[in-house]
Design a protein around this motif. Sequence first.
Motif, PDB file in Angstrom:
ATOM      1  N   SER A   1      11.712  28.709  -1.584  1.00 31.78           N
ATOM      2  CA  SER A   1      10.374  28.904  -2.139  1.00 31.78           C
ATOM      3  C   SER A   1       9.791  30.184  -1.561  1.00 31.78           C
ATOM      4  O   SER A   1      10.285  30.715  -0.567  1.00 31.78           O
ATOM      5  CB  SER A   1       9.493  27.706  -1.798  1.00 31.78           C
TER       6      SER A   1
ATOM      7  N   GLY B   1       7.125  30.928   0.143  1.00 32.62           N
ATOM      8  CA  GLY B   1       6.678  30.885   1.532  1.00 32.62           C
ATOM      9  C   GLY B   1       7.840  30.795   2.504  1.00 32.62           C
ATOM     10  O   GLY B   1       7.790  31.325   3.617  1.00 32.62           O
TER      11      GLY B   1
ATOM     12  N   GLY C   1       6.888  25.192   0.059  1.00 30.44           N
ATOM     13  CA  GLY C   1       8.074  24.373  -0.126  1.00 30.44           C
ATOM     14  C   GLY C   1       7.762  22.952  -0.558  1.00 30.44           C
ATOM     15  O   GLY C   1       8.631  22.096  -0.591  1.00 30.44           O
TER      16      GLY C   1
ATOM     17  N   THR D   1       6.057  25.335  -7.253  1.00 31.27           N
ATOM     18  CA  THR D   1       6.737  26.185  -8.229  1.00 31.27           C
ATOM     19  C   THR D   1       7.656  25.358  -9.114  1.00 31.27           C
ATOM     20  O   THR D   1       7.833  25.625 -10.299  1.00 31.27           O
ATOM     21  CB  THR D   1       7.526  27.285  -7.497  1.00 31.27           C
ATOM     22  N   THR D   2       8.200  24.324  -8.507  1.00 33.75           N
ATOM     23  CA  THR D   2       9.087  23.444  -9.261  1.00 33.75           C
ATOM     24  C   THR D   2       8.343  22.771 -10.410  1.00 33.75           C
ATOM     25  O   THR D   2       8.882  22.608 -11.506  1.00 33.75           O
ATOM     26  CB  THR D   2       9.692  22.396  -8.311  1.00 33.75           C
TER      27      THR D   2
END
Lengths: 635, 596
Positions: free
Chosen positions: B482, B484, A394, A398-399
Amino acid sequence: MAIRRGPTALAGEKFKRSRPLRRLLAAQFGYLGRFKKTIVIATIFAIIATIFSAIDPIFLATGINLVLVPGAPLGAILFLGIIYVVLRGASWLLSSSYTWLLSGAQAGYIRSLQQDIYRKLVHTDLSYYRAKQSGEITSRVTTDTDNLAVGIQIIIDFASQMLLLVATFMIMWLVNPLIALTSLVVVPVVIIIVVLFGTVGQRTMLASQRAIGLVSGQVAENLSGIHIAKAFNREDETAATLSKLNQESYRYGFKFMMLMTLMQPMVRATGIAAVAAVLFVGGSLAIGTTPLLTLGEVFLGVILVQRFLWPLLTLSMMATQFQASLASMDRVLDILEAKPSIQDTETAVPLQASSDGISFDNVTFSYIQGAEVLEDVNFTVYPGELVAIVGHTGAGKTTIAALINRFYDPEKGSIRIGEQDLRSITLESLHENVALIAQEPYLFDDTVMENIRYGRPEATNEEILELSRLIGAHEFIEVLPQGYETKLSEGGKNLSAGQVQMISIARTMLANPKILILDEATSRLDAYSESLVQTAQEQLFSNRTTIVIAHRLTTIANASRLLVFENGRIIEQGTHEELLAMRGHYKALYDTYYAHQTAEEISEEALKIAQEELAKEEPPKPPLGPSMKKDKNGG
Amino acid sequence: MAEVKYKSATGYQLAALRRYPGVTIVATALALFASYLLTLPAILIGNAINILDTEGLGFAFIMQVWTILGIALTLFLTILLAGYAFAIITLRWERDARQEFFELIQDNSMTFHDQVDSNQLLAVAMQDVRWVRFSLNPALRNIISAIGTLIIASIFLALMDVWLGIIVVIGAPLYLYLAYRYAVKIEPVRRKRSEQNESITSISQEVFRGIEVVRAFGSEEREQEKFNDAAGVYEELTAREGKLGAFYLPTLILIAITTIAFVYGAYLVLVGTWSVGMLVSALGLFAAIEGFSFMLPRFLLVIRGGHVNAQRIIKVLNWQDPLEEPELGVTEVDWTGDIVFDNVSFQYATDNGHNNSYALKNVNLTIPSGSRVALIGGPGGGKSTILKLLLRLYDPTEGRVLVGGIDLRNVLTRDVRAAVGLVEQDIFLFRMSVRDNIGFGCVEACEEEIFDAAQKAQAHEFIMKLPKGYDTIIGERGMTLSGGQRQRLAIARTLVQNPKILLLDDSVSAIDAQTEYSLRKALDEVMKNRTSITVTQRLRTLLESDLIIIIDKGVIIATGTHDSLIENSEHYQRIFKRLPGALPYAQKKPGKEAGN
Ligand SMILES: Nc1ncnc2c1ncn2[C@@H]1O[C@H](COP(=O)(O)OP(=O)(O)OP(=O)(O)O)[C@@H](O)[C@H]1O
Ligand SMILES: Nc1ncnc2c1ncn2[C@@H]1O[C@H](COP(=O)(O)OP(=O)(O)OP(=O)(O)O)[C@@H](O)[C@H]1O
Ligand SMILES: [Mg+2]
Ligand SMILES: [Mg+2]
């Protein structure tokens, strides 16, 4: 006019029509395009057919009048019969031709709309996709276009029904104004029906549609999560939930059907009552010393009054469908008129051959306004360098990958490849040069072969086989039921997770991009398979700019530099040794956690120290970028 | 041998009527009575005209008018009642049929769901069931009325004149025959069109779901072309259906008969056989027939189509599940006992039948009670399959899976799944709040457990940062989280269930090392004295396991502890060497071993 544009306008829930009626109608007809001529001809046919069918009873009535006179010539009757049959025949021919022409035009109309909407959707911002269910987006292409085609027909039918109404009334008036006026007894009933259906009916119909939609949504979701329901023994509960929704949908459905069922006897009974009224009035007028009506005309009145009712009702029924088509047009226009925020600008140029390397300059980004996912991110990946991004789940890794692919634009700051800003590069050339292996692999419902070929459509079977061998995928593909020709169902649910990931790796590697981004690309592979992939990667992509995102130390082992992310910020960057020497966050992470991926035992003490270190929440150190930029030897 | 639930499509199509035979008979009688009432005014109008023609305005005439008014009222009530009865029985059937369909396919094992596309199932549950209902109401109901009217009007006409009767007796069957032919001709095109519509839907949906892949490969144009082709076929079929339906020949027969009747009737009046009122009646009767004829073709189509819909439905319903529930499940299972795979082989079913590849082949395994097991192996090795067999999502093709000495085939799936918890490899989250997702396995309210599980799964912290915390609604398939974050929610979801056997299928692949570490500590707590099997690619887990199983291409390569495997298994050594840090460990190892 306050129409919001762009992704937020698209994503926003819509309850009311946002455009004036005139605009919607104009759009609906504007879209007819090359079918305009056909539609005009069809409409003319429909109108003539209507006029014919309005007047045909006159000839029957004339016949009745004729036979009342004793000794009337049979020839005249025959003649009337011929006129009647010709009129009816012509009317049939015309209205059939109308349907024939219209259905061709409608089909074409649907197609051109579908293609336009689809084209637009394929290029629409990803934020739109994130806000909607794929099923709902799909209905823009299917249900809405059908509604629009029906809308066109409704408008034409509306015109001809109106004409029929007026013509019938006029004929009755010509026969006798009193008859015409008598026929108006149906009006109150029609008003009741129209009002009833305009209010309660409309509401019930919408409620019933919504209820059915809920049932369908529930079934869809339960079916795709069926394995979870089974694993958690929730079958009874899901069935109960569905049963509740189903009962609700039954309740509204029943209400709606009863309303519809109520309408039919109302109309029929009213029609017959009107016949009685006309018969009575007509009869009174036809008898007496100076009859105002012939018996034939009484008959005509009786026939016509029955015809009077249907168009009125058809019109009121059409209102609903008409509304539905307007609503569809509104939704469709939302898509067609939206300006995607991500599209080629006029001055966009292809990525130059010399442009390479990626740099982020003060990039800030958020998916939901106010909640920054990336804040002030600065880093550079030099041409040919392999850089790894690590960080908590988080953290925004990926962003980063999504931004480099320009799925979104940064809120602040800029991203460049070489010296070219992403926003000034044509999307086509960007995607030709940058390839991503996504964290969530997605495969299409096609054969294994075609799925790999997706990366480069012109690739030959040999190339695909060779690549598969290289990354170690060939072994398992070969033993699939039909080998490379095995068809994947629903995104690869007939493969194992690792196999899906392998195929998506092969697909991207086949594309042979200049810049490669791997987002947890090998997370589902065992160490051996991963090493094969890495070897292949070294062989095929050495000296190409590469970003690797990973949690596993094995995956990032080959990186020349690392970027450490936390909560959307880069807190450290440098080579493995540099970072260890810095004795900061990375070192703490490495000592405690990465190292323990190796065989080191973690002592409680080391853990405590590390956690203290991590808890310090130091302000991010000044980026190391500048100093490293000078000695450009990162790779 | 195997019992088939629904024998014929026709039986299924008519199930609603057969369920309430009494109501059906009454409703049909009412509908026919309504048809009679509908034709009656034509006769009365004729009479009235006759009366006008002969005796003029008077009591008899007024009586006719009143009678017609009375018919109007009776008709209203009759149709309403018939409609009500039909609505009740058909809509109830639709509701129950849909529910039954869903519950049945839900109970089918995963073998079924692997083979059948879920979009297609959805279409059957929603569309086909609905079209079967349509075929009864309004289609059959209206056809009963239409044919009733046709017959009653024909009888009246035949009574008025023999020749007219003959014309109608020839014309009506011809009309019906042509109408039927028309429906037969259009029906296949119509079906093809709706199939094409389904395929457009799935083409679009697939692309919209994978839009990122489409973008990333810049293949928008290619996808557009694919879509355009499909849309082109759809256009062609839509146009064909519309055009085939445009020229409805049976209307011509009606026109012809009406005209003949008119001329012939007028002739009869002229020669004095008929009164003028009879001519009016005859014309009125034809008008009544025509009033129904325009909807006949559409309803015939729906009835014919409904048969195909019913076929599609019962094909799904009659699917034979290879996984059979025991009559009386064994309830006394020691879930903490040994887990044994006794010569297990397993094949996934494929829709075209010829599948000769085994996902598992002759697997023999014993997992001692309470141990922590790690499962490793290459992609497609069969790891997930082993876990799925333990959850009894499938039964082995050959061999047995035993827990505490009891073959899982003899245990109700419900009991197996209550005791065994699986965190699946491909996380599926529902479009509900975070709270409801975690609490999915709760039978009753379990606030406490949800928070507790979220904390253990290291999810609490990030959940609190979501816009609405635990009440945040998760988007389709959890796309706004996300990787995870999704995995941790799934772990929490399984923890709430408090399973006796915990199966983790590669559940930390997207979780960073630090979080994973905390997670494992928490799980150790939970799994004390229980058996857990973890599919993993991380070395650390291997070291901490009591038993490591290496599986490749469905065959067990080696089992044992880390220490024994690193000694004896070449395969294990090969894997292990690839892991960074393995070398120093391997070198250090002899010393360590000496220490042990
Ligand atoms: N489409 C989205 N809409 C809203 N929030 C999102 C969306 N996608 C991601 N986020 C949020 O943005 C944050 C960063 O997500 P991202 O996927 O970049 O993390 P990540 O570093 O890749 O994590 P992981 O290692 O778990 O994959 C997360 O808090 C996530 O919940
Ligand atoms: N639903 C299915 N239908 C048909 N074949 C399947 C299905 N699921 C798995 N298979 C096949 O069975 C074999 C074993 O798959 P399984 O999912 O057990 O592998 P795995 O060891 O879990 O692999 P991974 O590490 O990639 O998750 C593979 O060859 C796979 O293609
Ligand atoms: Mg990620
Ligand atoms: Mg697996």
